[in-house]
Design an enzyme around this catalytic site. Sequence first.
Site, PDB file in Angstrom:
ATOM      1  N   GLY A  99       0.831  -1.201   0.000  1.00  0.00           N
ATOM      2  CA  GLY A  99       0.000   0.000   0.000  1.00  0.00           C
ATOM      3  C   GLY A  99       0.865   1.252   0.000  1.00  0.00           C
ATOM      4  N   ASP A 123      -9.104  -1.618   1.409  1.00  0.00           N
ATOM      5  CA  ASP A 123      -9.809  -0.343   1.593  1.00  0.00           C
ATOM      6  C   ASP A 123     -10.132   0.372   0.281  1.00  0.00           C
ATOM      7  OD1 ASP A 123      -9.497  -0.843   4.274  1.00  0.00           O
ATOM      8  OD2 ASP A 123      -7.777   0.489   4.514  1.00  0.00           O
TER       9      ASP A 123
HETATM   10  O1  F6P Z   1      -5.629  -1.025   5.585  1.00  0.00           O
HETATM   11  C1  F6P Z   1      -6.531  -2.060   5.705  1.00  0.00           C
HETATM   12  C2  F6P Z   1      -7.106  -2.120   7.046  1.00  0.00           C
HETATM   13  O2  F6P Z   1      -7.800  -3.295   6.955  1.00  0.00           O
HETATM   14  C3  F6P Z   1      -7.980  -0.971   7.547  1.00  0.00           C
HETATM   15  O3  F6P Z   1      -9.235  -0.893   6.969  1.00  0.00           O
HETATM   16  C4  F6P Z   1      -8.029  -1.228   9.036  1.00  0.00           C
HETATM   17  O4  F6P Z   1      -8.327  -0.100   9.788  1.00  0.00           O
HETATM   18  C5  F6P Z   1      -6.639  -1.686   9.269  1.00  0.00           C
HETATM   19  O5  F6P Z   1      -6.172  -2.282   8.079  1.00  0.00           O
HETATM   20  C6  F6P Z   1      -6.478  -2.658  10.410  1.00  0.00           C
HETATM   21  O6  F6P Z   1      -5.204  -3.207  10.345  1.00  0.00           O
HETATM   22  P1  F6P Z   1      -4.504  -4.027  11.501  1.00  0.00           P
HETATM   23  O7  F6P Z   1      -5.518  -4.358  12.549  1.00  0.00           O
HETATM   24  O8  F6P Z   1      -3.986  -5.245  10.815  1.00  0.00           O
HETATM   25  O9  F6P Z   1      -3.411  -3.146  11.990  1.00  0.00           O
END
Ligand code: F6P
Length: 341
Positions: A99, A123
């Site tokens: 990303g 996202d």
């Molecule tokens: O970037 C993707 C995403 O799934 C977001 O929508 C979410 O807020 C975040 O990652 C959560 O990521 P993690 O819990 O793995 O840090």
Amino acid sequence: MKIGIMTGGGDAPGLNGIVEAASRVLIKNNIEVCGILDGFEGIFSRRTKNVTWDSVLGMHSVAGTFLGTSNKSKIAGRAEEFQKSYQALGLDGLIAAGGDGTFKALKELAPNLPLIGVPKTIDNDLQGTDITFGYDTACTVVADAVDALRATANAHHRVMVIETMGRTAGWIALGGGLASYADAILIPERPFSREKLAQFLKDAHDGGKLGMVVVVSEAAKAVGENAIFNENKHSPTGIRFGGIGENLARWIEESTPWEARHVVLGHLQRARPPTTTDRFLTASMGAKAASLVLKKEWNRAVVYRNGLVIDAPLSDLQGEPRTVQPDHRWVKLCESLGIFI
Ligand code: F6P
């Protein structure tokens, strides 16, 4: 030639498809593929896995990433260390699926690295591409949840509030909620009026509706309020959104005649094998990344624009998050279908 392939940031359904498609094309052209384990960490600590034809075959349908990933690598001040490790691995180039964080970090760590980038996030909020793989699968999880929870909502005459991921972009809530005709969809880009939402729910109750389903994106907020988040040292951004689903369910019980419950879909949205749409996308994007390597067209990104998988400057992926325009055609479609948005 020896090409490294890595996956960075939070996982997304389809990452294994990118690795399988790119590796198949490279191996067929007698290029050695070196799988980097756990994102940047695998380069720093020189932990790799030889990707062979047999080891990669069929991976496209598996969730997660068999190379591992990380979204919290510490990279500041480590450019020299990175370059040394990269050279020690004997790589002639790198394909990175990641990303905005991954591409910003690579620019800082190795500005002159022969690199091909493939944008990734459930996202769907990356600049430079119309769609990212993993998004369709995440929407499918949301749509399935709306369909399933509608049954219990109707049975108990309740409102079920479903909280989705998405950070500051409402794409997952909007796409998944629209595909399942949720009764209300709340996204960060369109702060909602509590008064109007309460009236909408009351009217439906008084009109005899059996139950209702509200989809809310994790950073959605009411007019004049802030999004709900916690500070968290493990999060790459330092904050973690979450809590609006529960907040809304309690408020609905206080402000309307409905009983309400909330469900947080969380990481289930990233955990499912990719849908067919995501598989087509990753097959095309992975093969395109490999074809750029074969032509030695470095520092390009593989993107999806106007229905085609093409390449573009890597810098196209590095802008601010691509959020939903408040008057986007999907927003208008919701309005025309009588969905509260
Ligand atoms: O970037 C993707 C995403 O799934 C977001 O929508 C979410 O807020 C975040 O990652 C959560 O990521 P993690 O819990 O793995 O840090």
